[in-house]
Design a protein around this motif. Structure first.
Motif, PDB file in Angstrom:
ATOM      1  N   HIS A  27       0.831  -1.201   0.000  1.00 28.94           N
ATOM      2  CA  HIS A  27       0.000   0.000   0.000  1.00 28.94           C
ATOM      3  C   HIS A  27       0.873   1.263   0.000  1.00 28.94           C
ATOM      4  CE1 HIS A  27      -3.054  -2.948   1.083  1.00 28.94           C
ATOM      5  NE2 HIS A  27      -2.297  -3.296   2.112  1.00 28.94           N
ATOM      6  N   ASP A  34      -6.611   7.132   2.085  1.00 26.76           N
ATOM      7  CA  ASP A  34      -5.526   6.140   2.097  1.00 26.76           C
ATOM      8  C   ASP A  34      -4.760   6.201   3.415  1.00 26.76           C
ATOM      9  OD1 ASP A  34      -6.158   5.424  -0.508  1.00 26.76           O
ATOM     10  OD2 ASP A  34      -4.554   6.622  -1.409  1.00 26.76           O
ATOM     11  N   ALA A  38      -4.400   3.441   6.413  1.00 31.25           N
ATOM     12  CA  ALA A  38      -3.065   3.015   6.843  1.00 31.25           C
ATOM     13  C   ALA A  38      -2.907   3.208   8.350  1.00 31.25           C
ATOM     14  CB  ALA A  38      -1.987   3.800   6.098  1.00 31.25           C
ATOM     15  N   ASP A  77       0.978  -7.499   5.034  1.00 27.94           N
ATOM     16  CA  ASP A  77       0.833  -6.252   4.282  1.00 27.94           C
ATOM     17  C   ASP A  77       2.021  -5.339   4.532  1.00 27.94           C
ATOM     18  OD1 ASP A  77      -2.218  -5.896   3.155  1.00 27.94           O
ATOM     19  OD2 ASP A  77      -2.176  -7.108   4.982  1.00 27.94           O
ATOM     20  N   TRP A  79       3.225  -1.012   4.067  1.00 24.99           N
ATOM     21  CA  TRP A  79       2.825   0.370   3.787  1.00 24.99           C
ATOM     22  C   TRP A  79       4.081   1.181   3.499  1.00 24.99           C
ATOM     23  CZ3 TRP A  79       0.661  -2.885   7.202  1.00 24.99           C
ATOM     24  CH2 TRP A  79      -0.736  -3.069   7.120  1.00 24.99           C
TER      25      TRP A  79
END
Length: 227
Positions: A27, A34, A38, A77, A79
């Motif tokens: 991401h 967004d 996050a 995930d 970021w």
């Protein structure tokens, strides 16, 4: 106990490839929504892999304006927070200053110096995994590639071309995104498997203790016979 040797780059290359994240799990926040998504995900994490990337300096005396990218990752995930966005400053300060979240990575002394200077935040609960491997008899800079080989039995390949690319670009390339995600995701994966790996290791070598100074004063004792 002699120093233990971590796998070399050539030895690591013979192992199965590191199970990197799919592109859909990487991401890169741009909009307000967004960043809010996050923030929610990062503050819910108990452990985050952590790293930074900076635009390389090719001229002596050039001013270092990095880091230009801050990466956080769980086991599922990643970021990638670009410093060109003001929301990145606020979110990075919040995560790094949160003592409830363990931030893990490799060679974090430089990251700590850069971020504390640029963000004016006291980083809390940060674990440099190099120190864990040093405790088990390896060198002081095991690094993420060797750690992945040791703990996960996998090969993490790092492209020098991408390493020295321009991390201050407004839009990251696909190869930059994957590289940066790996640099945070890999420490998270190592940490998740670390306890099981440590349980199989020989006892860590005893830490050397400094001898008392010859002129050190003898501590006073309290009499116990009533005298």
């Amino acid at each position: 106990m002699s120093r233990r040797k971590a796998p070399t780059k050539d030895e690591s290359a013979l192992l199965p490839p590191f199970a990197a994240l799919p592109d859909s799990a990487i991401h890169v926040p741009v909009s307000g929504d967004d960043f809010e998504h996050a923030r929610t995900a990062l503050l819910q994490a108990r452990v985050l892999g952590f790293d930074t990337e900076s635009k390389p300096l090719f001229q002596a005396g050039a001013k270092d304006t990095g880091p230009h990218l801050v990466q956080f990752a769980t086991c599922t995930d990643a970021w990638l927070l670009q410093m060109q966005y003001p929301q990145t400053f606020a979110l990075t300060r919040e995560v790094l200053g949160n003592a409830q979240i363990t931030k893990v990575g490799f060679g974090l002394d430089n990251d700590r110096h850069q971020l504390q200077g640029r963000l004016q935040v006291e980083m809390q609960n940060v674990l440099d995994l190099d120190r864990v491997f040093k405790r088990h008899g390896f060198g002081s800079s095991t690094g993420v590639r060797a750690a992945i080989a040791l703990v996960l039995g996998q090969s993490l390949r790092k492209s020098k071309r991408v390493t020295t690319s321009n991390w201050s670009n407004e839009q990251l390339s696909d190869s930059q995104r994957r590289y940066a995600a790996n640099d945070a995701h890999a420490p998270a994966m190592v940490y998740a498997a670390l306890a099981a790996w440590e349980a199989k290791q020989p006892p860590p070598p005893p830490q050397p203790q400094s001898a008392p100074r010859p002129d050190a004063a003898t501590p006073w004792t309290t009499p116990t016979d009533g005298s």
